[in-house]
Structure formats: C-alpha cells, structure tokens
Design a protein around this motif. Structure first.
Motif, PDB file in Angstrom:
ATOM      1  N   LEU A 156      55.692 -30.760 -17.146  1.00 54.77           N
ATOM      2  CA  LEU A 156      56.803 -31.713 -17.133  1.00 54.77           C
ATOM      3  C   LEU A 156      57.282 -32.039 -18.545  1.00 54.77           C
ATOM      4  N   ASN A 160      62.966 -33.712 -17.495  1.00 54.89           N
ATOM      5  CA  ASN A 160      62.782 -33.447 -16.064  1.00 54.89           C
ATOM      6  C   ASN A 160      62.800 -34.713 -15.216  1.00 54.89           C
ATOM      7  N   ARG A 171      58.636 -27.499 -11.814  1.00 56.03           N
ATOM      8  CA  ARG A 171      58.687 -26.037 -11.843  1.00 56.03           C
ATOM      9  C   ARG A 171      57.399 -25.509 -11.233  1.00 56.03           C
ATOM     10  N   GLN A 177      62.051 -23.966  -9.016  1.00 50.43           N
ATOM     11  CA  GLN A 177      62.239 -25.381  -9.277  1.00 50.43           C
ATOM     12  C   GLN A 177      62.564 -26.139  -7.994  1.00 50.43           C
TER      13      GLN A 177
END
Length: 299
Positions: A156, A160, A171, A177
């Motif tokens: 992260l 994000n 992800r 994603q």
C-alpha cells in the motif's frame, strides 16, 4: 546445466516478467518444479520432451510415499501443467503429458477464524511506544476492514487511500487491482498513524506502513508484530487468520458469496467457498427464506 533446468528457468522468467506473479507465488513454482526435476535427474531425463505421463505418475507416487500431502501434490501438478502449457507454446513439446493425471485426495480443513468478540480483543493494541501502538493498530484495522492479504498491505502507498471516499486500492495476485471499502474505525486509525509516520518517514517514501527507520515494512516484520500481539492476547493469530475472520464475518452477516468473492479478490468462487464457511443455522435460515417449497403457506 541440462536442458530441463534451462527450460524450467525460462518458464520462471516468463512468470516473473510477463505474468508478473508475486515473489511468493514464484518461489512456490520454483520449489515444485525443483521437486520434479530432482526426480527427472534420477531417471536421467534431461529434456522436457522426454517426460511422459508414466514419469509424472511415478514422481507423484514417490512424493506421496515420502509424506507429501495430496494438497501439496495438487499444487505441484498445477505448476507442472502451467510449465507444460508454456512448453507447448514454445514448441518444445506437442501435448501435455500431465493431462488426465490427478493428485491423491486429502481432506480440506476449514480455515481457522476468530469470532467477532475475539477479533475485537485481538485488535486492541497496547504498547508503551506511541509509534508502535498507532502503527500496529492501523495495520490490524486496515487488514480486518478490507480483508487484505499480507502482501497487499505491505504494497500500500499513500496514494492508494482515498479518505473522502473511504476506499483503498489494493494490488492483488497477478498485479490485479481492486477498490475496497475502508470502515470509519480503520480510516481513523490510519489518520492517527499518519501523524506519527511523518516524524519517521524517509523523504519521498510512498509506503503507508513503515519501520522506525523510515522504510517500507516487509511482510516478515508484520508477521513478527502479529506474533507479539498473539503473545499479549494469549492465542495465536496470523495475518491470514485475520483475513479468514473478515471473510467469515462478512459471509455470515450478508450471505452474499459473490460479494465476498469480489472483496477477497478470488478469481474463482470455489476458492471463496474454501476460505469461508457458514454455520448450519444460517444456511437453514437462508433456505427457509429463499426456497419456494420451504415457506409455509397460510391456511
């Protein structure tokens, strides 16, 4: 190096560079292929074109006798099939020698989970150092709020997280994603952590969760923090168990298997069924409310 090793390395390069599998997945592929190549060496097989179904069955039988579980053999077979598909594409072989071969069956244990009260107790972090208390608390809240995998959490970046929308962009496996909701408690925990983070972060470090040295936390470091928290709470919990608990609580409350599948980032719903479970009373309630022949009609 014989041709078999070269062909195996070529396949692993493809997984890493083209498929962009995670380091953990790549390591599993290498380990499984090494088991098979070790067997091939004992049979003086130096090229993938020399491998046939008999060799694969013999290798599986040998590994099973040595105590390898049916689940591990199934994973090895999956790795071999992927390798053989790649070999066909590269025109090293014409057909898959593993076609029709199955692994010995083994029981699938239900994943270990915590109930809601146990989860709440585990999430309450008490530490004399404000850095660790706010960071570890934010880690646990983020993982439980969104059902993140350990690798997804460590990946992260600050960009994000959308605080206004209450979402986090994760992800997952295969670099896929997915946008996930973040609960209010998790968002507040992250905000508290960010006030500590800015005192330690290296310049231009994008990671949300960092060490006191200002660098991105590694999965092993988070596992160590889970071990510390487990000792403090008196029962063992690992990152995947927290993910299991998230899935179980969501499924028990909603009964929506497809939604939980999307939240977990599973490609196949069968995987979600393995990772989560419903108790019989909940299933019976869903059945009674949904099935037309289960509902009692008024006289």
């Amino acid at each position: 190096m014989n041709n078999l090793l070269l062909q195996s390395q070529s396949f692993c390069d493809y997984l890493q560079q083209v498929r962009q599998v995670s380091p953990h997945t790549l390591s599993n592929y290498r380990r499984d292929l090494d088991k098979f190549i070790h067997y091939c060496d004992s049979q003086s097989l130096e090229n993938i074109s020399a491998v046939n179904a008999h060799h694969i069955r013999q290798c599986i039988a040998q590994l099973h006798r040595q105590g390898l579980s049916g689940r591990s053999i199934q994973r090895l077979l999956s790795a071999l099939r992927s390798w053989f598909r790649f070999a066909i594409k590269e025109q090293w072989i014409k057909q898959d020698p593993s076609a029709g071969i199955s692994a010995p069956k083994s029981p699938k244990p239900l994943p270990k989970t915590m109930d809601v009260d146990q989860t709440a107790d585990f999430m309450s972090v008490d530490h004399e150092d404000c850095f660790y208390e706010t960071r570890d608390g934010a880690i646990l809240e983020t993982m439980y709020s969104s059902g993140l995998r350990l690798a997804e959490l460590t990946d992260l970046d600050l960009g994000n997280i959308d605080f206004s929308a209450g979402t986090v962009l994760a992800r997952g496996k295969g670099n896929k994603q997915r946008l996930l909701p973040l609960g209010k408690i998790a968002l507040n925990a992250i905000k508290q952590w960010l006030s500590q983070r800015k005192l330690f972060a290296e310049q231009d470090e994008p990671a949300v969760f960092i060490s006191k040295k200002g660098q991105r936390l590694k999965p092993r470091s988070i596992q160590a923090r889970f071990n510390r928290q487990s000792l403090a709470k008196g029962h063992p919990v690992n990152p995947h168990m927290l993910r299991h608990s998230f899935a179980s609580h969501m499924l028990e409350s909603s009964g929506d298997l497809r939604a939980v599948q999307e939240l977990l980032g599973h490609a196949n719903i069968s995987t979600t069924q393995v990772y989560t479970h419903l108790d019989f009373q909940h299933l019976a309630k869903v059945y009674d409310n949904a099935h037309p022949r289960a509902q009692k009609k008024d006289d």
